[in-house]
Design a protein around this motif. Structure first.
Motif, short mmCIF file in Angstrom:
data_model
loop_
_atom_site.label_atom_id
_atom_site.label_comp_id
_atom_site.label_asym_id
_atom_site.label_seq_id
_atom_site.Cartn_x
_atom_site.Cartn_y
_atom_site.Cartn_z
N GLN A 292 0.81 -1.21 0.00
CA GLN A 292 0.00 0.00 0.00
C GLN A 292 0.85 1.27 0.00
O GLN A 292 0.33 2.37 -0.19
N GLY A 293 2.17 1.15 0.22
CA GLY A 293 3.04 2.30 0.22
C GLY A 293 2.74 3.22 1.39
O GLY A 293 1.95 2.91 2.29
N SER A 294 3.37 4.39 1.39
CA SER A 294 3.13 5.42 2.40
C SER A 294 3.60 6.75 1.82
O SER A 294 4.20 6.79 0.74
N GLU A 295 3.35 7.79 2.54
CA GLU A 295 3.73 9.09 2.02
C GLU A 295 5.24 9.25 1.94
O GLU A 295 5.75 10.10 1.23
N THR A 296 5.98 8.43 2.68
CA THR A 296 7.44 8.50 2.64
C THR A 296 8.07 7.39 1.79
O THR A 296 9.29 7.33 1.68
N SER A 297 7.25 6.50 1.25
CA SER A 297 7.80 5.38 0.48
C SER A 297 8.21 5.85 -0.91
O SER A 297 7.65 6.82 -1.45
N VAL A 298 9.18 5.14 -1.47
CA VAL A 298 9.66 5.47 -2.82
C VAL A 298 8.66 5.01 -3.87
O VAL A 298 8.35 5.74 -4.81
N GLY A 299 8.14 3.82 -3.70
CA GLY A 299 7.24 3.26 -4.69
C GLY A 299 5.81 3.71 -4.50
O GLY A 299 5.41 4.13 -3.40
N PRO A 300 4.98 3.60 -5.52
CA PRO A 300 3.59 3.99 -5.41
C PRO A 300 2.75 2.95 -4.66
O PRO A 300 3.20 1.86 -4.37
N ASN A 301 1.55 3.32 -4.38
CA ASN A 301 0.57 2.44 -3.77
C ASN A 301 0.07 1.44 -4.82
O ASN A 301 -0.39 1.84 -5.90
N LEU A 302 0.16 0.16 -4.50
CA LEU A 302 -0.24 -0.88 -5.46
C LEU A 302 -1.59 -1.48 -5.11
O LEU A 302 -1.99 -2.48 -5.72
N THR A 303 -2.30 -0.88 -4.11
CA THR A 303 -3.58 -1.46 -3.71
C THR A 303 -4.77 -0.65 -4.23
O THR A 303 -5.91 -1.09 -4.07
N ASP A 304 -4.52 0.53 -4.83
CA ASP A 304 -5.65 1.31 -5.36
C ASP A 304 -5.82 1.01 -6.84
O ASP A 304 -5.12 0.15 -7.41
N ALA A 305 -6.70 1.74 -7.47
CA ALA A 305 -7.03 1.48 -8.87
C ALA A 305 -6.25 2.38 -9.82
O ALA A 305 -6.54 2.41 -11.01
N TYR A 306 -5.30 3.14 -9.28
CA TYR A 306 -4.54 4.07 -10.11
C TYR A 306 -3.14 3.49 -10.38
O TYR A 306 -2.48 3.01 -9.44
N TRP A 307 -2.74 3.57 -11.65
CA TRP A 307 -1.47 2.97 -12.05
C TRP A 307 -0.71 3.96 -12.93
O TRP A 307 -1.28 4.58 -13.82
#
Length: 396
Positions: A292-307
């Motif tokens: 799910q990532g976080s605001e400080t993570s390098v990678g994006p959130n992989l649990t939402d519908a946006y890619w």
């Protein structure tokens, strides 16, 4: 006079053969050496003299045969022609020996002499030529003897051909009686003119019958008494297990050829768990646990519908496989097998909508799977059908 004619080509030949070894040994630098020159094998002086003696003996034999053939060849012109040819051969022999001497000059050793090794081959060639001439003389002399004596070879009466080995084998396997003995084997009964022969059982059938009995005893003892061989039930289970292992190996092999064009999402629990293990090992550092990532993570959130680089199984597989180097996403194709990338892709897809309140804000575009294609095989609407309202007004 005839003796001189025969002796004339013989003496130079013998002299040349005798001088050959002398040419080889006289100027030798080391008088104590037993052989000179190098090659595939060592040639001793004794072998040279043996070859020389053999050549002299063959020459004497050829000259003697020439004399015999001259005596017997008067009855046929072909024999005289052969004698003339033999005379030419007698002339050629000294020339051949002279040629060997010339070859000896070509292969001089360090001391300026022909080596025993090269002289051996020269004498061997001379002996082979002499042997060929001698054999030809013997063949012609045999023909002359037959022509002079008038003796003809008796043609052996051909013996009647017996049965072949195939016929013998078939007879032993079948014991079929001869046709002329069938009358003795006829049985008394007769049906519509058909009579039966009292033949014995063919040996091949009896051996097969006895073999089946023997095999039955061996099978009974080994399977049901000693247990050496497995029973049919145990053998069936073992074969089924072996088949399952082969199928699993085949599936694993097929998994290694998965790519972004044929990959499909899997909901199998084992596959999802395998993908989760891979994600925990390689992806948590950039995408956090749970993807799910976080605001400080390098990678994006992989649990939402946006890619950012496209959603769906094929795009995610492709992004993992080739990476996005300009944005820090490395290529994993050199570290993960295709089936492992496919399992990781299935795990990521299984995480859709499972992010909590701490998940990273959406990035990229909203991904929607392409709409299902319109069924082109559906029947078109009937353009000639009358609208309901129009039909009702016409009725009124």
């Amino acid at each position: 006079m005839r003796f001189e004619r025969i002796l004339r080509p013989l003496l130079p030949t013998v002299l040349l053969l005798i001088t050959g070894p002398l040419l080889a040994q006289t100027p030798a630098p080391d008088p104590n050496a037993t052989s000179v020159g190098g090659g595939l094998f060592e040639v001793s002086n004794g072998l040279i003299y043996a070859m020389l003696a053999l050549a002299i003996m063959q020459t004497i034999f050829i000259v003697s045969l020439s004399g015999v053939m001259r005596t017997m060849g008067g009855v046929g012109a072909w024999a005289r022609r052969y004698v003339r040819n033999a005379g030419k051969i007698g002339v050629l022999l000294p020339l051949l020996l002279l040629a060997s001497d010339a070859n000896a000059q070509t292969y001089k050793g360090d001391g300026g002499v022909i080596s025993n090794y090269h002289l051996f081959w020269a004498l061997l060639a001379v002996n082979m030529v002499l042997l060929t001439v001698m054999i030809a003389q013997l063949i012609i002399l045999k023909g002359l003897t037959k022509a002079v004596t008038g003796v003809k070879e008796e043609v052996e009466a051909s013996e009647p051909e017996g049965p072949t080995w195939v016929d013998t084998l078939l007879q032993r396997l079948t014991r079929r009686p001869a046709v002329e003995k069938e009358q003795d084997l006829l049985m008394h009964h007769e049906y519509d003119g058909i009579r039966e022969l009292d033949n014995v059982l063919p040996p091949w059938w009896l051996w097969l019958f006895y073999g089946t009995i023997l095999w039955g005893v061996v099978y009974l003892v080994n399977v049901h008494m000693l247990g050496v061989w497995p029973k049919q039930e145990a053998e069936y289970v073992a074969k089924m297990q072996e088949a399952k292992e082969e199928v699993a190996a085949f599936v694993a092999l097929q998994g290694s050829v998965v790519d972004e064009t044929n990959v499909t999402a899997s909901t199998d629990a084992a596959t999802i768990n395998s993908g989760e293990a891979i994600f925990s090992q390689y992806c948590v550092a950039c995408h956090n646990a749970g993807a799910q990532g976080s605001e400080t993570s390098v990678g994006p959130n992989l649990t939402d519908a946006y890619w950012i680089h496209g959603g769906g199984v094929k795009n995610i597989f492709k992004t993992i496989k080739y990476g996005v180097p300009e944005k820090g996403m490395i290529s994993w194709k050199s570290q993960l097998k295709p089936n492992e990338i496919a399992a990781l892709t299935s795990y990521i897809l299984s995480r859709e909508g499972k992010g909590d309140a701490a998940q990273k804000a959406p990035q990229g575009d909203l991904w929607q799977e392409a709409a299902a294609p319109v069924d082109s095989t559906a029947a078109p609407a009937d353009s000639l059908a009358v609208p309901a309202d129009t039909a009702r007004l016409a009725t009124n």
